[in-house]
Design a protein around this motif. Structure first.
Motif, mmCIF file in Angstrom:
data_model
loop_
_atom_site.group_PDB
_atom_site.id
_atom_site.type_symbol
_atom_site.label_atom_id
_atom_site.label_comp_id
_atom_site.label_asym_id
_atom_site.label_seq_id
_atom_site.Cartn_x
_atom_site.Cartn_y
_atom_site.Cartn_z
ATOM 1 N N MET A 1 0.843 -1.183 0.000
ATOM 2 C CA MET A 1 0.000 0.000 0.000
ATOM 3 C C MET A 1 0.888 1.245 0.000
ATOM 4 O O MET A 1 1.755 1.397 0.846
ATOM 5 C CB MET A 1 -0.906 -0.023 1.244
ATOM 6 N N ALA A 2 0.689 2.120 -0.940
ATOM 7 C CA ALA A 2 1.496 3.337 -1.033
ATOM 8 C C ALA A 2 1.189 4.255 0.145
ATOM 9 O O ALA A 2 0.131 4.166 0.756
ATOM 10 C CB ALA A 2 1.214 4.055 -2.352
ATOM 11 N N GLU A 3 2.121 5.141 0.428
ATOM 12 C CA GLU A 3 1.981 6.019 1.583
ATOM 13 C C GLU A 3 0.729 6.884 1.519
ATOM 14 O O GLU A 3 0.095 7.155 2.522
ATOM 15 C CB GLU A 3 3.222 6.922 1.684
ATOM 16 N N ASN A 4 0.344 7.328 0.304
ATOM 17 C CA ASN A 4 -0.821 8.207 0.220
ATOM 18 C C ASN A 4 -2.118 7.427 0.032
ATOM 19 O O ASN A 4 -3.177 8.000 -0.043
ATOM 20 C CB ASN A 4 -0.648 9.249 -0.894
ATOM 21 N N ASP A 5 -2.046 6.092 -0.035
ATOM 22 C CA ASP A 5 -3.262 5.286 -0.069
ATOM 23 C C ASP A 5 -3.888 5.312 1.323
ATOM 24 O O ASP A 5 -3.180 5.354 2.330
ATOM 25 C CB ASP A 5 -2.948 3.825 -0.434
ATOM 26 N N ILE A 6 -5.182 5.263 1.349
ATOM 27 C CA ILE A 6 -5.842 5.247 2.653
ATOM 28 C C ILE A 6 -6.739 4.024 2.727
ATOM 29 O O ILE A 6 -7.203 3.521 1.718
ATOM 30 C CB ILE A 6 -6.699 6.506 2.897
ATOM 31 N N ASP A 7 -6.947 3.581 3.912
ATOM 32 C CA ASP A 7 -7.879 2.504 4.150
ATOM 33 C C ASP A 7 -9.232 3.169 4.403
ATOM 34 O O ASP A 7 -9.430 3.842 5.409
ATOM 35 C CB ASP A 7 -7.416 1.693 5.362
ATOM 36 N N VAL A 8 -10.150 2.983 3.468
ATOM 37 C CA VAL A 8 -11.455 3.638 3.560
ATOM 38 C C VAL A 8 -12.195 3.191 4.828
ATOM 39 O O VAL A 8 -12.855 3.989 5.481
ATOM 40 C CB VAL A 8 -12.291 3.360 2.282
ATOM 41 N N ASN A 9 -12.034 1.918 5.202
ATOM 42 C CA ASN A 9 -12.680 1.433 6.426
ATOM 43 C C ASN A 9 -12.134 2.141 7.651
ATOM 44 O O ASN A 9 -12.875 2.501 8.565
ATOM 45 C CB ASN A 9 -12.500 -0.080 6.578
ATOM 46 N N GLU A 10 -10.810 2.339 7.675
ATOM 47 C CA GLU A 10 -10.175 3.029 8.800
ATOM 48 C C GLU A 10 -10.678 4.471 8.882
ATOM 49 O O GLU A 10 -10.969 4.983 9.954
ATOM 50 C CB GLU A 10 -8.655 3.003 8.610
ATOM 51 N N LEU A 11 -10.790 5.108 7.723
ATOM 52 C CA LEU A 11 -11.299 6.479 7.684
ATOM 53 C C LEU A 11 -12.754 6.510 8.152
ATOM 54 O O LEU A 11 -13.159 7.395 8.907
ATOM 55 C CB LEU A 11 -11.170 7.036 6.263
ATOM 56 N N GLY A 12 -13.526 5.516 7.746
ATOM 57 C CA GLY A 12 -14.924 5.408 8.185
ATOM 58 C C GLY A 12 -15.018 5.288 9.694
ATOM 59 O O GLY A 12 -15.875 5.914 10.325
ATOM 60 N N GLU A 13 -14.114 4.503 10.288
ATOM 61 C CA GLU A 13 -14.102 4.346 11.747
ATOM 62 C C GLU A 13 -13.764 5.666 12.434
ATOM 63 O O GLU A 13 -14.327 5.993 13.484
ATOM 64 C CB GLU A 13 -13.116 3.258 12.157
ATOM 65 N N LYS A 14 -12.836 6.413 11.854
ATOM 66 C CA LYS A 14 -12.485 7.727 12.425
ATOM 67 C C LYS A 14 -13.699 8.659 12.379
ATOM 68 O O LYS A 14 -13.953 9.408 13.321
ATOM 69 C CB LYS A 14 -11.330 8.366 11.650
#
Length: 108
Positions: free
Chosen positions: A1-14
Motif C-alpha cells: 500500500m502506497a503512503e498516500n493510499d488510505i484505508d477507507v474502512n479506517e477512515l470510516g471508523e475515524k
C-alpha cells in the motif's frame, strides 16, 4: 500500500468516532447512537458524504447540528471534502436508536 493510499474502512471508523462526540442538546446520547446518521460514504478521493436526519423537522438545532457534523468531520486529517445531506425520509423514530442509547435513556 502506497503512503498516500488510505484505508477507507479506517477512515470510516475515524468518522464514526467523531460522530460519537456530537450530541443532540435535548437528549444525553450522541447522534450516532441515536440513529440520526443514516449513512456515511467515503470515496477514493477522500470525499465524504453523510446522510443524516434530525429527531423532528422543527428540531431547535436544525441549522446548527448538521453544520457541526460537517465541520467536525472535515477536521479529520486526510478528509478532502464533506457533503452533508439532511433527509426526513424515512423519518427518525426511536426504533433507530442503538441498544446503548435506549439503555442510557431508561427505555430498556
Amino acid at each position: 500500500m502506497a503512503e498516500n493510499d488510505i484505508d477507507v474502512n479506517e477512515l470510516g471508523e475515524k468518522i464514526v468516532r467523531v460522530l460519537k462526540t456530537i450530541y443532540d442538546p435535548e437528549i444525553p446520547v450522541d447522534i450516532y447512537e441515536l440513529g440520526l446518521i443514516y449513512d456515511v460514504f467515503v470515496n477514493e478521493d477522500r470525499d465524504v458524504k453523510i446522510l443524516m436526519t434530525l429527531t423532528t423537522p422543527n428540531c431547535p438545532v436544525a441549522e446548527s447540528l448538521p453544520q457541526e457534523v460537517q465541520e467536525k468531520v472535515k477536521m479529520i486529517e486526510m478528509i478532502n471534502d464533506v457533503d452533508l445531506e439532511l433527509t426526513f425520509d424515512p423519518p427518525w423514530s426511536q426504533d433507530l436508536m442503538s441498544e446503548e442509547a435506549k439503555l442510557a435513556l431508561g427505555m430498556l
